[in-house]
Design an enzyme around this catalytic site. Structure first.
Site, short mmCIF file in Angstrom:
data_model
loop_
_atom_site.label_atom_id
_atom_site.label_comp_id
_atom_site.label_asym_id
_atom_site.label_seq_id
_atom_site.Cartn_x
_atom_site.Cartn_y
_atom_site.Cartn_z
N GLU A 3 -6.82 4.74 8.03
CA GLU A 3 -6.59 6.16 7.73
C GLU A 3 -7.81 6.78 7.05
O GLU A 3 -8.09 7.97 7.24
CB GLU A 3 -5.33 6.30 6.86
CG GLU A 3 -4.06 5.98 7.65
CD GLU A 3 -2.87 5.65 6.80
OE1 GLU A 3 -1.81 5.35 7.37
OE2 GLU A 3 -2.98 5.67 5.55
N GLY A 53 2.75 2.28 10.90
CA GLY A 53 3.70 3.37 10.73
C GLY A 53 4.40 3.80 12.00
O GLY A 53 5.08 4.82 12.03
N SER A 87 3.40 -2.22 10.40
CA SER A 87 4.87 -2.21 10.52
C SER A 87 5.48 -3.54 10.10
O SER A 87 6.37 -4.07 10.77
CB SER A 87 5.29 -1.83 11.94
OG SER A 87 4.91 -0.50 12.24
N LYS A 136 0.03 4.26 -0.27
CA LYS A 136 -0.61 5.44 0.32
C LYS A 136 -0.39 6.66 -0.60
O LYS A 136 -0.52 6.52 -1.81
CB LYS A 136 -0.08 5.67 1.74
CG LYS A 136 -0.23 4.42 2.61
CD LYS A 136 0.05 4.67 4.06
CE LYS A 136 -0.10 3.37 4.85
NZ LYS A 136 0.04 3.57 6.30
N GLU A 163 -5.44 -4.89 10.80
CA GLU A 163 -4.43 -3.85 10.99
C GLU A 163 -4.64 -3.18 12.34
O GLU A 163 -5.48 -2.29 12.47
CB GLU A 163 -4.45 -2.82 9.85
CG GLU A 163 -5.85 -2.31 9.45
CD GLU A 163 -5.78 -1.01 8.69
OE1 GLU A 163 -4.72 -0.66 8.16
OE2 GLU A 163 -6.81 -0.31 8.65
N HIS A 208 -9.59 1.26 5.11
CA HIS A 208 -8.31 1.41 5.79
C HIS A 208 -8.47 2.37 6.97
O HIS A 208 -9.27 3.30 6.93
CB HIS A 208 -7.25 1.95 4.83
CG HIS A 208 -5.86 1.89 5.35
ND1 HIS A 208 -5.36 2.81 6.23
CD2 HIS A 208 -4.85 1.00 5.14
CE1 HIS A 208 -4.11 2.51 6.53
NE2 HIS A 208 -3.78 1.41 5.88
N ASN A 234 0.86 -1.18 0.00
CA ASN A 234 0.00 0.00 0.00
C ASN A 234 0.89 1.23 0.00
O ASN A 234 1.47 1.59 1.03
CB ASN A 234 -0.91 -0.01 1.24
CG ASN A 234 -1.74 1.26 1.36
OD1 ASN A 234 -1.91 1.99 0.39
ND2 ASN A 234 -2.26 1.51 2.55
#
Length: 241
Positions: free
Chosen positions: A98, A171, A204, A11, A165, A96, A9
């Site tokens: 985010e 991250g 991660s 992003k 996730e 996702h 991904n």
């Protein structure tokens, strides 16, 4: 046998020129891997067309990072499933963390996007997971079960990938312990009507931990963020033994 799905991904990274540079290094680093191991690159919308041409005839599949629930309409800034299908997209990330955190995505809109993707033959990668606050409060299991119940209404589980996730591990450099990730993914599997749905871990993921992650019994792949931006790094993940 459950399929293994290794997805990168990107992003909001990589111009078209940077995407082509990545592909030159990445494709040359791919080793022979089992047929049931699917490789997916989920790139920004502006990169999809040029990547599609470059991947034509290769074993690497193209993925998008979102899709709208309507086929067309006055939805500025959105992308429709027919637009993605036209340029060779096969997978699409939906829900996702985010998108949920920064752009107001809800379980209702996630469900609508899932249904729209599947209606056009796209395979959605549904993301579910808890925040640090929710985990510390002991809400991991109830939250994820609740997400699945709402997100999967009417969804065909024979054309689906799920990514667990843990938001606190995305991250941050913190990786959920592999046995704990495997436990939660086992919980997710127990909620499904199709036990063969591939379930990924995302959070991660790095070349240094991919081997440990992939020996777990319930983990069927990974959704990779930062480590998918470098050709050698992502190739090492894809080529895990």
């Amino acid at each position: 046998m459950r399929k293994i799905v290794i997805a990168g991904n990107w992003k909001m990274y990589k111009t078209q020129a940077e995407a082509l540079e990545f592909l030159q290094g990445f494709m040359s680093s791919l080793e022979e891997t089992p047929e049931e191991r699917e490789i997916v690159l989920c790139a920004p919308f502006t990169d999809l067309g040029i990547i599609s041409k470059s991947l034509h005839g290769s074993r690497v599949q193209l993925g998008a990072q979102n899709v709208h629930w309507e086929d067309a309409g006055a939805y500025t800034g959105e992308i429709a499933a027919p637009m993605l299908v036209e340029i060779g997209v096969r997978y699409v990330i939906i829900g996702h963390s985010e998108r949920r955190q920064y752009f107001g995505e809800t379980d209702e809109t996630v469900n609508k996007r899932l249904l729209a993707a599947q209606s056009h033959g796209l395979t959605p990668i549904l993301c579910v997971g808890e925040s640090k606050q929710q985990r510390d409060a002991g809400e991991t299991e109830s939250l994820i079960v609740g997400q699945l119940e709402k997100d999967l209404i009417g969804v065909d589980q024979h054309n689906l990938v799920i990514a667990y996730e843990p938001i606190w591990a995305i991250g941050t450099g913190d990786t959920c312990e592999t046995k704990e990730a495997n436990r939660v993914i086992g919980l997710i599997r127990s909620q499904l009507t199709n036990p063969d749905v591939p379930i990924q871990y995302g959070g991660s993921v790095k070349p240094e931990n991919i081997d440990e992650i992939m020996v777990q019994s319930d983990i069927d792949g990974v959704l990779v963020g930062g480590a998918s931006l470098q050709p050698a790094s992502f190739a090492r993940i894809v080529n895990y033994k």
